[in-house]
Write an enzyme that holds these catalytic residues in place. Structure first.
Site, mmCIF file in Angstrom:
data_model
loop_
_atom_site.group_PDB
_atom_site.id
_atom_site.type_symbol
_atom_site.label_atom_id
_atom_site.label_comp_id
_atom_site.label_asym_id
_atom_site.label_seq_id
_atom_site.Cartn_x
_atom_site.Cartn_y
_atom_site.Cartn_z
ATOM 1 N N LYS A 241 1.799 -5.985 -0.210
ATOM 2 C CA LYS A 241 0.625 -5.121 -0.321
ATOM 3 C C LYS A 241 1.092 -3.845 0.144
ATOM 4 O O LYS A 241 1.789 -3.589 1.012
ATOM 5 C CB LYS A 241 -0.457 -5.635 0.504
ATOM 6 N N GLY B 30 -22.219 -7.084 -1.103
ATOM 7 C CA GLY B 30 -21.288 -6.119 -1.621
ATOM 8 C C GLY B 30 -21.346 -5.979 -3.248
ATOM 9 O O GLY B 30 -21.245 -7.177 -3.923
ATOM 10 N N GLY C 213 -19.972 -3.984 -5.429
ATOM 11 C CA GLY C 213 -19.026 -3.312 -5.958
ATOM 12 C C GLY C 213 -18.188 -3.695 -6.991
ATOM 13 O O GLY C 213 -18.929 -4.360 -8.361
ATOM 14 N N VAL D 91 -16.295 -6.146 -7.863
ATOM 15 C CA VAL D 91 -16.439 -7.848 -7.973
ATOM 16 C C VAL D 91 -17.952 -8.076 -7.877
ATOM 17 O O VAL D 91 -18.197 -8.765 -8.553
ATOM 18 C CB VAL D 91 -15.447 -8.452 -6.781
HETATM 19 C C1 PPY Z 1 -5.462 -8.817 -4.780
HETATM 20 O O1 PPY Z 1 -5.802 -9.922 -5.339
HETATM 21 O O2 PPY Z 1 -5.850 -8.863 -3.529
HETATM 22 C C2 PPY Z 1 -4.503 -7.807 -5.175
HETATM 23 O O3 PPY Z 1 -3.898 -6.984 -4.600
HETATM 24 C C3 PPY Z 1 -4.601 -8.027 -7.045
HETATM 25 C C4 PPY Z 1 -3.524 -7.024 -7.396
HETATM 26 C C5 PPY Z 1 -2.199 -8.067 -7.684
HETATM 27 C C6 PPY Z 1 -1.073 -7.435 -8.399
HETATM 28 C C7 PPY Z 1 -1.340 -6.195 -8.771
HETATM 29 C C8 PPY Z 1 -2.414 -5.316 -8.472
HETATM 30 C C9 PPY Z 1 -3.593 -6.060 -7.793
#
Ligand code: PPY
Length: 348
Positions: free
Chosen positions: A78, A181, A183, A185
């Site tokens: 991430k 939320g 947003g 999702v």
């Molecule tokens: C997540 O599911 O939290 C993500 O980060 C999704 C994702 C995975 C791969 C590329 C972009 C976003």
């Protein structure tokens, strides 16, 4: 920060201080055992650079577990970009371009896409310097666009699977579902729920979204302060993480918690409080994998949109059933059961 990194069980942390924008970029790579790391890029302000690093490390671990449960060939990573309170449009664009160049330099060690605070349009900018490691650009730029609707499909499948586990029947007719939320999702999730006959309640901090959903769908609005006192069948957190604390878990008035937000538990032992109160907690990363699964499937496996939707619904349903059954059999929390499934995959 030194202590944080020492104590972390992940593989790599990449740090870049972007002087022009006064921003910190942290890319945390938890594990590459199942494949190259991929995960969204989160952009927001943090109380400190350390807090941003901590968030990146926690989210990267979540990604590793998220991919492991449905057996996806990707590693957990991430990126967190900690930006100052004020960042004008031009400075932001420059930052995104420099960030893209960094991702490209990594040469495939880390793939990314949108997360909280970034969108497909931002990915288009990042991809100017970062291609081919950038997912979920806009359809105009040849990408698959927002992942939110796919995450919502997975959460929806999870809600039905949780109801089936509790009542032997996954139908949502007249079930009260409180969505936190609206947003990327929560918005699409509300529509799926309404189409299935559920009674949808919502809570949201953005006044304009509150107005929009009240008038468009006539939904029942729950003020943020009343969320944990409101009776419902399913609570679906689709906003920030850390909302399930010892305090909220001790009073929440639902039968199941199934939502799209990442890192919902303030700490893993909060799952025990819910278990004691017979509140079914669907581990967040088990049910919110849909966005990642769909984007990666469409952009690396050639899946169609329809195929992605089917794969997500099926994968979340199977994974959640497996986790809930394991928890029941072993007398452990659902969070422990999900960790066991993920850790076994990561170790095998
Ligand atoms: C997540 O599911 O939290 C993500 O980060 C999704 C994702 C995975 C791969 C590329 C972009 C976003």
């Amino acid at each position: 920060m030194e202590q944080l990194i020492r104590g972390w069980k992940g593989e790599i942390v990449i740090v870049r201080y972007d002087r022009e924008a006064d921003a910190w970029i942290f890319i945390a790579i938890y594990s590459t055992r199942l494949g190259p790391a991929a995960g969204g890029t989160r952009m927001r302000t943090y109380p400190s650079a350390k807090a941003a690093l901590q968030d990146a490390m926690l989210l990267a671990k979540g990604m590793a577990y998220k991919y492991a449960v449905p057996n996806m060939p990707w590693g957990g990573g991430k990126c967190v970009i900690a930006v100052p309170e004020t960042l004008d449009k031009k400075a932001r664009l420059g930052l995104l371009r420099r960030y893209g160049a960094l991702v490209k330099q990594l040469g495939g060690m880390f793939y990314t896409g949108p997360d909280m605070g970034t969108c497909s349009e931002d990915m288009d900018i990042i991809a100017e310097t970062g291609a081919p490691y950038i997912f979920a650009c806009t359809p105009k730029a040849g990408g698959s666009g927002s992942s939110g609707p796919y995450t919502a499909i997975g959460v929806f499948a999870g809600i039905k699977a949780a109801c089936e586990h509790l009542h032997g029947d996954g139908s949502l007719g007249n079930k009260r579902v409180l969505v936190q939320g609206l947003g990327n999702v929560g918005g699409p999730l509300v529509e799926l729920l309404l189409n299935s006959g559920a009674r949808v309640l919502f809570t949201e901090v953005d006044e304009s979204l509150v107005k929009q959903y009240r008038s468009k769908f006539g939904l029942e609005y729950v003020p943020p302060g009343a969320v944990y006192d409101t009776e419902c069948d399913v609570f679906s957190p689709c906003a920030i993480g850390g909302i399930l604390t010892p305090e909220t878990a001790s009073k929440i008035k639902c039968k199941a918690i199934v939502g799209g937000a990442n890192n919902q538990l303030s700490s893993p032992d909060v799952a025990r409080i819910m278990e004691k109160r017979s509140v079914l907690y669907a581990p967040d990363y088990v049910v919110n994998v849909g966005g990642a699964m769909a984007i990666l499937g469409m952009e690396t496996q050639g899946w169609s949109k329809e195929r992605a939707e089917e794969e997500v619904a099926l994968a979340v349903r199977m994974a959640l059933k497996k986790v809930l059954e394991l928890a029941r059999e072993q007398g452990i929390t659902t969070e422990e059961a999900a960790s066991r499934v993920a850790e076994k995959r990561l170790e095998d």
